[in-house]
Motif scaffolding. Sequence first.
Motif, PDB file in Angstrom:
ATOM      1  N   ASN A 198       0.840  -1.199   0.000  1.00 20.44           N
ATOM      2  CA  ASN A 198       0.000   0.000   0.000  1.00 20.44           C
ATOM      3  C   ASN A 198       0.871   1.243   0.000  1.00 20.44           C
ATOM      4  N   HIS A 199       0.268   2.331  -0.409  1.00 17.69           N
ATOM      5  CA  HIS A 199       0.927   3.639  -0.449  1.00 17.69           C
ATOM      6  C   HIS A 199       0.783   4.282   0.928  1.00 17.69           C
ATOM      7  N   VAL A 200       1.910   4.630   1.558  1.00 12.93           N
ATOM      8  CA  VAL A 200       1.874   5.232   2.891  1.00 12.93           C
ATOM      9  C   VAL A 200       1.897   6.745   2.775  1.00 12.93           C
ATOM     10  N   ILE A 201       1.517   7.412   3.836  1.00 11.55           N
ATOM     11  CA  ILE A 201       1.310   8.852   3.778  1.00 11.55           C
ATOM     12  C   ILE A 201       2.602   9.652   3.973  1.00 11.55           C
ATOM     13  N   ASP A 202       3.619   9.025   4.559  1.00  7.09           N
ATOM     14  CA  ASP A 202       4.884   9.739   4.785  1.00  7.09           C
ATOM     15  C   ASP A 202       5.997   8.706   4.932  1.00  7.09           C
ATOM     16  N   THR A 203       7.155   8.991   4.328  1.00  6.86           N
ATOM     17  CA  THR A 203       8.283   8.061   4.386  1.00  6.86           C
ATOM     18  C   THR A 203       9.431   8.568   5.229  1.00  6.86           C
ATOM     19  N   GLY A 204       9.263   9.729   5.853  1.00  8.28           N
ATOM     20  CA  GLY A 204      10.371  10.294   6.603  1.00  8.28           C
ATOM     21  C   GLY A 204      11.417  10.926   5.705  1.00  8.28           C
ATOM     22  N   ALA A 205      10.989  11.419   4.558  1.00  7.64           N
ATOM     23  CA  ALA A 205      11.912  12.050   3.615  1.00  7.64           C
ATOM     24  C   ALA A 205      12.333  13.428   4.122  1.00  7.64           C
ATOM     25  N   VAL A 206      13.184  14.080   3.354  1.00  5.85           N
ATOM     26  CA  VAL A 206      13.687  15.389   3.751  1.00  5.85           C
ATOM     27  C   VAL A 206      12.562  16.421   3.830  1.00  5.85           C
ATOM     28  N   GLY A 207      11.476  16.200   3.099  1.00  9.72           N
ATOM     29  CA  GLY A 207      10.294  17.046   3.190  1.00  9.72           C
ATOM     30  C   GLY A 207       9.084  16.212   3.534  1.00  9.72           C
ATOM     31  N   TRP A 240      11.865  -3.933  15.387  1.00  9.21           N
ATOM     32  CA  TRP A 240      11.180  -3.278  14.271  1.00  9.21           C
ATOM     33  C   TRP A 240      10.051  -2.388  14.781  1.00  9.21           C
ATOM     34  N   LYS A 241       9.285  -2.864  15.741  1.00  8.79           N
ATOM     35  CA  LYS A 241       8.161  -2.070  16.257  1.00  8.79           C
ATOM     36  C   LYS A 241       8.649  -0.788  16.920  1.00  8.79           C
ATOM     37  N   ASN A 242       9.848  -0.831  17.472  1.00 14.37           N
ATOM     38  CA  ASN A 242      10.381   0.366  18.127  1.00 14.37           C
ATOM     39  C   ASN A 242      11.111   1.287  17.166  1.00 14.37           C
ATOM     40  N   ASP A 243      11.536   0.752  16.039  1.00 14.82           N
ATOM     41  CA  ASP A 243      12.334   1.538  15.094  1.00 14.82           C
ATOM     42  C   ASP A 243      11.512   2.111  13.952  1.00 14.82           C
ATOM     43  N   PHE A 244      10.664   1.293  13.360  1.00  9.94           N
ATOM     44  CA  PHE A 244       9.911   1.660  12.166  1.00  9.94           C
ATOM     45  C   PHE A 244       9.079   2.931  12.342  1.00  9.94           C
ATOM     46  N   PRO A 245       8.292   3.075  13.419  1.00 12.19           N
ATOM     47  CA  PRO A 245       7.440   4.277  13.530  1.00 12.19           C
ATOM     48  C   PRO A 245       8.221   5.574  13.663  1.00 12.19           C
ATOM     49  N   ASP A 246       9.442   5.495  14.206  1.00 11.70           N
ATOM     50  CA  ASP A 246      10.212   6.718  14.427  1.00 11.70           C
ATOM     51  C   ASP A 246      10.801   7.292  13.146  1.00 11.70           C
ATOM     52  N   LYS A 247      10.670   6.567  12.051  1.00 14.58           N
ATOM     53  CA  LYS A 247      11.241   7.037  10.787  1.00 14.58           C
ATOM     54  C   LYS A 247      10.218   7.807   9.948  1.00 14.58           C
ATOM     55  N   THR A 248       9.084   8.132  10.530  1.00 13.60           N
ATOM     56  CA  THR A 248       8.032   8.813   9.777  1.00 13.60           C
ATOM     57  C   THR A 248       7.361   9.871  10.633  1.00 13.60           C
TER      58      THR A 248
END
Length: 849
Positions: A198-207, A240-248
């Motif tokens: 699926n397409h996610v709403i934010d990837t943690g990019a520079v913007g 993963w549960k502790n790391d993944f959410p912090d990247k967005t």
Amino acid sequence: MSSEEHPSDGTGDEQHSEENFPLMQEEQRKVRTKLQNNEGIGWDGQSLRGQFEDIEEKIDQTGHYAGFEKLSLKDENPIEYEQMFAQLRGELVNARETSKEVAATPIVEQEGELCYGLFTPEGDSIAISTGIIVHIHTMSEAIKYMINHDYEESPGIEPGDIFVNNDTHVGNVHPCDIATLIPIFHDGELIAWAGGVNHVIDTGAVGPGSMNVSQASRFGDGAHYTARKIGEDFEIYNSWKNDFPDKTRTPDFLKLDERTRMTGCLMIRNAVNDLIDDYGIEKFKQLSREAIEDGRRGFRSRIQKTMLPGTYRGASFVDALYEGQDNLSRPYASENHLMHAPSELHVREDGSFQVSFEGANKWGWHPYNCTPAAIQGGIWVMLTQTVIPNKLVNDGAYYSCDFHLPEGSWANTQNTETAHAYAWHFLVSAWAPLWQHLSRGYFSRGFREEINSGNANTSNWLQGGGIDQFGKLHAVNSFEAACEGTGARYVEDGEPHAAAIWNPEGDSGDAEVWEMTEPLPFLGRNVKPNTGGAGRRTGGAGFESMRTVKDVSRWLLYEMGNGYMSSDSGLFGGYPAASGYILNAKDTDLKERFENGEDYPQSDLDPESGEFESNVEADITRRPEGISTPKEFDEYDMYLNYLRGGSGLGDPLEREPEKVVEDIHDGYVLPRHAEDAYAVVVNQVDTEAKHNSAVQGEWELDEEATEKLRAERMKERAEKAKPVSEWLENERVRIQEEDLIEDVKKTYESSMRMSKQFTDFYRAFWDLSDDFRFSLSEDAEKSLENRFKTGMKKKWKNPTKSHETWLGVGRDDEPEVPYTWTSERSIQDLSGPSLSFDQAPRAQATDDD
């Protein structure tokens, strides 16, 4: 349901997996026993890579998928074959429709940006759900990457394992599409994979947002997960549960997206187990091979019925203008880019074909670059909507096609430094000629109802983020772009604000739902006049939304789409769709107007009317471009989200005048445009609109004046017309004297440096000297030199045979691609297998055809 009645959602909050997944535990014991005996997890003890290479060898030797020259299951028991496939297909669709209700973002829940696939152990799709089916092939590539890089040995592939991928160089279009993959085992053998994306709403990019546009390289695209193992026993690793959410910026949305994909994959796993319980493992294995071979044959049969063998050529361009933009991540990214996509479709006598992009220009310091997986998946999803809408839709079509994608071009960067956040900008634009290649073939064979002039450039993309109305860090990505106008057909007009090429089930979403997740209240939502291309059949109109900003801080917004250039030309004399533009208003007096009950802008239906400017006091920006980097918006600032229309088909002067009047009343055409584009004269009979979408009251046709005006237009055309030879000579002189803007010269010079074949063709076609080159400015020369010297940084370290075609030119029995880069002719018969279209069985076309 299978014996595992209540599947986990993968969060680890359930009871121990032994209780929830007894079948998984039993399969794990069998797999580990085989591994201890030095057996592989493939069929009959083969290693997975060995099984993959065996499949490729059989394809190479026989020309049939997995060597299946006979479809014994289908031939001997066709009803059972169809029942089994229909059951799988139905369960995949059911998984999608059920699991998308788990998601919180409107991107999934409203637009349906979600799909699932069932894959062979080697990664070829057997059956798919509805949705964003481009990713059926990208997930296939991710599985093949794991096989090619020996994941069977490390980190291991066992029952209950969970893998995730969003790496574009592995198998993806852009990083914001995240895939979950789980292996399915039976009796200690890997029998299939279930995958969801699926397409996610934010990837943690520079913007903020899912597809930021200001980065120059991959390192600004956001977080990348390269075919990573993130769980086992159907429980996600705590790390993963502790790391993944912090990247967005939107962790809660991404957590629910992950549960969505896990839910669907586990439903598919259960469905496969049920099918095996009903029919047995051997029939399931047989079906998984036969369905793909059946799909391959169906594709070729369809091509033989609807196309003529030969070479179809076209080209498309689109702009990405960054010179002078603010907030770029690198100073050297401040330059303009034009995508050059010279495309050739080579249709062979056996119904297979090749797509070649020989002559494509160099990749750039922008986020619109593509990988082979993106190109192949993108073309694949187009084919499912054109060539094979009524056949088995799986990787059989992929095995009927091959691709020539020049290394180092924007279409195949082979460089892990390149950015890909919105590869669709170039990808959709590059498709445009392919629609028309197919349509010309359909026309030649008399399949008029299949002809389509092409689809809209899928933009604008409203994106941004900051501190939202709830005081939380947030990002937005409006998927109203899922409803663009479609291209005109030969027998009907294009559909207005209907779909997007990457999601044939597109939906603009409810305004109220978008306002729940975006601090951007709607001031209006309207059909956008004059956006569909003019023609005997008009392109479908786009639409627009006028948004304002409320209760935010640190809020950024930006635009993304085509600007000066329309990437989709018309067909058979039809006009292209309208190109894009940017409209923003800052420091507005909206608050006062609301409080005083005064008029305020709700639309920009006629940009030349001045109506928008007359209804607001503000610092207004209008730009004929389609891309802007993130810029700050404050309370009551305004943003126009303009969604494009489709291209037209046929001469506009042949459109029935009565239909033009209908177009005015439906809001698709402005009255003055009726005369400009169609030579139709109308008179206003009422200033009040009686039709729902009419922009400027009621109008009636002046038949006599229209007939006279059309006669005058035809006469003007004849007077202005010149022989093609004269036009060519004038253009040749322009090229010889380099009477072109710098951006155009840089584009063609880039293509010439990329390809000797293109260089020879270009010089011969325009009768230029053998040493002709474009002279460039110091900055343009530095830009090209910088990118060409960067070289290759390849991701696939150990490719199997089929992936070497990314670097080669197609089949060994054919000359070097492209076949027709000569100035003599643009279409020629191709040598190939003995079967010709003339020898193929002929039958009257049916509705299914």
